[in-house]
Design an enzyme around this catalytic site. Sequence first.
Site, PDB file in Angstrom:
ATOM      1  N   ALA A   1       0.826  -1.212   0.000  1.00  0.00           N
ATOM      2  CA  ALA A   1       0.000   0.000   0.000  1.00  0.00           C
ATOM      3  C   ALA A   1       0.857   1.258   0.000  1.00  0.00           C
ATOM      4  O   ALA A   1       0.663   2.149  -0.826  1.00  0.00           O
ATOM      5  CB  ALA A   1      -0.957  -0.003   1.190  1.00  0.00           C
ATOM      6  N   ASP A   2       1.806   1.355   0.913  1.00  0.00           N
ATOM      7  CA  ASP A   2       2.610   2.571   0.997  1.00  0.00           C
ATOM      8  C   ASP A   2       3.402   2.830  -0.272  1.00  0.00           C
ATOM      9  O   ASP A   2       3.396   3.948  -0.803  1.00  0.00           O
ATOM     10  CB  ASP A   2       3.585   2.483   2.177  1.00  0.00           C
ATOM     11  CG  ASP A   2       2.957   2.884   3.494  1.00  0.00           C
ATOM     12  OD1 ASP A   2       1.781   3.300   3.499  1.00  0.00           O
ATOM     13  OD2 ASP A   2       3.639   2.778   4.531  1.00  0.00           O
TER      14      ASP A   2
END
Length: 384
Positions: free
Chosen positions: A161-162
Site C-alpha cells: 500500500a505505501d
Amino acid sequence: MKAPLDGIRVVELAGLAPAPFASLLLADYGASILRIDRLQTHAPGSISPPPTLDLLVRHKSSIAVDLKSRGGIALLRSILCRVDILIDPFRPGVLESLSLAPEDLLERNPQLIIARLTGFRRDGPYASMAGHDINYLAVSGILSQLGRSKEPPYAPANILADFAAGGLMCAFGTLLAVFERTKSGKGQVVENSMADGASYLGSMMRYARKTPLWDQPRGQNYLDGGCPWYDVYECQDGRYMAVGALEPQFFRRLVKGLGLDGENLSAVREDRARWPGMRDLFQRRFREKPRGEWEDVFAGSDACCTPVLDQQELEEADYEQRPPVHLRRSPGLPVESEEAWASTGLSPGAGGVQRLHEWFAWKIGRDFKAVEGEGLIKVDAAKI
C-alpha cells in the site's frame, strides 16, 4: 544527455513513506525536489536539527517553514506560484485548513499539478479516519487473499500500500498530468488513494477468484503458498531457495535437479490431494544440502529455482542498485555506491536556500528571511 525530468520543480510537503517515495522516483529521473519541513528544535550549540525519520531523500533539499504562520504560508504560496508539482501527503482537508486550497493555488498558477496522496478514499466510511498500510490493504480486499492456509491474513510489511499502491501510483498519476499539460497547457489535481491503488494492483487476484487459479480459500491456491512448486524451502544451513516452477517444462527441470525423477511427480502434480505429500517431499530434499550446493545444482537452469538472497549478503557482494527503469537516450540519475545501502537522512533546512536561488535567483534577506521560531518567511509578506 539530461535526465527526462530535468527542469521539473517539485515541492514535497514532508511526510513518511509513500509521498517521499513518489518524489524520490521523480528525483531519480532528474526532477528538482524541495521538501517543506516543520520546524524542529535541536540541541543547544548544534548548527542544525537532526535528520528527520524520512530516509528517501536522494537528490533532495529542504527548508523549514512554520505553516501556521502568516509569513511561512506567504513564502510557500509564493514558491507554489513558480513550480510544476506539489505533493500533498496530508489527510483530506489539511491543505485547505492551511489556506492552500487547490482551487486557490491553481488560480495563482494554472500550470501547477497538485498530487494529493491519501490512504483511504476521499469519500466513503473511512475518509476521515487515520490508517496505515495494513488498513488500506484490509479495506481493498487484497489483505484477505494474503497469508497461509488456516492462519490470519498476513501483510507483507508496508511495501504494497505505501510504496506500490501509494508512492508509485502517485508518481504515475503525476507524470500523466505532466504529459496532459503538454497538450492543454494546464495543471490539475491528481488524487491517489492507497486503498484504490492496492485494489488496482490486485486486479488479477480479484478476477482469478473465479478461475481454478485462485478459487480456493486463502493459502490453498497456486500463487499464495498452496502449491508446492511455488513456495520457499529451507536448506540444510537454514537459508532458503525460492521455487516458482509453474509451467510443466520448468517443473520437470525442478524435479530433475532435486533428483526426484523416479517419483512420477509430473503425472500427479495437478492433483491437489497430492500437494501436501509433494511439499513434504520437497522440504525433506531441500534440507539435505546447504543453499550454496542447491545454487550450483540449478545455476543456468530453467527450473525457476533461485536463492533467497538477504540484503546483507547483497551489500557485502557490492550488488549494484539501479533506477527501476532505464531510458537509453535520456537515462535517470545513477544510484551512487554511498547511497545504495544506507541513507543519512535530510535535516530540515539542508540545501533549501541554495535550491531557492537555483530556481528563482532568490536571495536570503531580499526575498525571504529566517526568523527565530518561524523558520523561513517571505519578505514583505503583507504584500502577498
